[in-house]
Write a protein that holds these residues in place. Structure first.
Motif, PDB file in Angstrom:
ATOM      1  N   GLU A  49       2.245 -12.658   6.541  1.00  0.00           N
ATOM      2  CA  GLU A  49       1.058 -12.640   5.682  1.00  0.00           C
ATOM      3  C   GLU A  49       0.023 -13.627   6.225  1.00  0.00           C
ATOM      4  OE1 GLU A  49       2.527 -12.891   1.598  1.00  0.00           O
ATOM      5  OE2 GLU A  49       2.880 -10.727   1.677  1.00  0.00           O
ATOM      6  N   TYR A  59      -4.363 -12.596  -1.367  1.00  0.00           N
ATOM      7  CA  TYR A  59      -2.939 -12.293  -1.242  1.00  0.00           C
ATOM      8  C   TYR A  59      -2.559 -11.127  -2.137  1.00  0.00           C
ATOM      9  CZ  TYR A  59       1.914 -12.696  -2.802  1.00  0.00           C
ATOM     10  OH  TYR A  59       3.199 -12.423  -3.186  1.00  0.00           O
ATOM     11  N   CYS A  96      -0.912  -7.833  -0.505  1.00  0.00           N
ATOM     12  CA  CYS A  96       0.493  -7.638  -0.841  1.00  0.00           C
ATOM     13  C   CYS A  96       0.731  -6.265  -1.459  1.00  0.00           C
ATOM     14  CB  CYS A  96       0.947  -8.742  -1.799  1.00  0.00           C
ATOM     15  SG  CYS A  96       2.676  -8.643  -2.301  1.00  0.00           S
ATOM     16  N   ASP A 153       2.905  -3.429   0.408  1.00  0.00           N
ATOM     17  CA  ASP A 153       4.167  -3.007  -0.201  1.00  0.00           C
ATOM     18  C   ASP A 153       4.212  -1.485  -0.335  1.00  0.00           C
ATOM     19  OD1 ASP A 153       5.406  -5.464  -0.420  1.00  0.00           O
ATOM     20  OD2 ASP A 153       4.863  -5.789  -2.510  1.00  0.00           O
ATOM     21  N   GLN A 197      -0.273  -8.061  -9.696  1.00  0.00           N
ATOM     22  CA  GLN A 197       0.014  -7.037  -8.699  1.00  0.00           C
ATOM     23  C   GLN A 197       0.298  -5.684  -9.360  1.00  0.00           C
ATOM     24  OE1 GLN A 197       3.006  -8.739  -6.119  1.00  0.00           O
ATOM     25  NE2 GLN A 197       1.631 -10.389  -5.487  1.00  0.00           N
TER      26      GLN A 197
END
Length: 288
Positions: A42, A170, A174, A178, A199
């Motif tokens: 990351e 982030y 992310c 994913d 998220q």
């Protein structure tokens, strides 16, 4: 779906013991399920990155027996995917530009809940972009900690997904990665538990699947502070991996007999009768 897990470090320092615990925990869960274990770097925050850290982490993991099933993914090479996700959110009017300062949000506890910039977006400043958050409760069941619930608008409010310097957050990166990697199960530290509701909201906005989440207890030092690269936690030695690996397995409830074996043998032994439901729940355990 076939189990697909991942370990996703940021290259802000070399691999340390707390990160090793997260890596081993995610690896054990993936191997127990007969699934794939991936590594994602990351590296989307250049000001915080340490030169050589990414290469150091990727070189250290195999020394501990943690070999990924696919080539490592670097988020720094995924900007086009984040641009596309951002464009999708913008087309749906789910994001807005914002130049609000921290002092302007003091009255609301630093939380932005208006769905629009209260600063007026002056032309002399580049804005950040915030995701509008509806007044809904986000519910999910953590595979280790049980039912979780968060009223996101009250706890976080409209949150930044692209900073004023152009770097994506982030949270956005992310979620996009994913989904793109087909991750079915996220195993990570409890320090990221409060990111999960954000998220999930982003996944809903982008119409992406929501994986299962399992948040492992954090490793702290004797003063009760979380081990992290930002707090200069000590690195571990890939040249002598078994002492740190034994400690990581013991922290995760897998104490092993003191046998003169290597990392691969230790991990194979740890998988015998392994049950993810028996991983420790309590965060903040000290390594002494």
């Amino acid at each position: 779906m076939t189990y697909r897990g991942r370990f996703a470090p940021s290259p802000t320092g070399q691999l340390h013991f707390g990160s090793l615990v997260a890596a081993v925990g995610s690896w054990l869960c993936a191997r127990h399920a007969g699934g794939a274990w991936l590594v994602r770097m990351e590296d989307i925050d250049p000001p915080r990155e340490v030169a050589g850290a990414a290469a150091g982490i990727l070189a250290a993991l195999p020394a501990f027996g943690l070999v990924a099933d696919e080539a490592a993914l670097f988020q720094s090479q995924r900007t086009a995917a984040y641009d596309a996700a951002f464009a999708q959110l913008r087309a749906a009017e789910l994001v807005f530009p914002c130049t609000c300062s921290r002092s302007q949000l003091t009255a609301s506890g630093g939380i932005h809940r208006d769905g629009q910039c209260i600063d007026g977006n002056p032309a002399d400043r580049e804005p950040a972009w915030r995701l509008r958050v509806a007044d809904v409760e986000i519910d999910f069941v953590d595979a280790l900690l049980g039912p979780q619930r968060e009223r996101l608008r009250e706890s976080v409010g409209d949150f930044v997904i692209r900073r004023a310097d152009g770097h994506y957050s982030y949270q956005l990166a992310c979620v996009v990665d994913d989904a793109w990697q087909g991750i079915t199960d996220v195993v990570r530290g409890q320090d990221l538990l409060d990111s999960t509701a954000r998220q999930i909201w982003l996944q809903r906005c982008l119409q992406l699947p929501t994986p299962s989440y399992r948040h492992l207890p954090l490793v702290v030092d004797t003063a009760g502070n979380k081990l992290s690269k930002s707090s200069h936690a000590w690195p571990i030695d890939p040249a002598e991996p078994t002492p740190a690996l034994r400690r990581a397995l013991a922290f995760l409830g897998r104490p092993l007999p003191d046998l003169p074996v290597g990392a691969d043998e230790l991990l194979a032994h740890a998988l015998i009768d392994f049950d993810p439901a028996q991983l420790p729940h309590c965060s903040g355990s000290s390594i002494g």
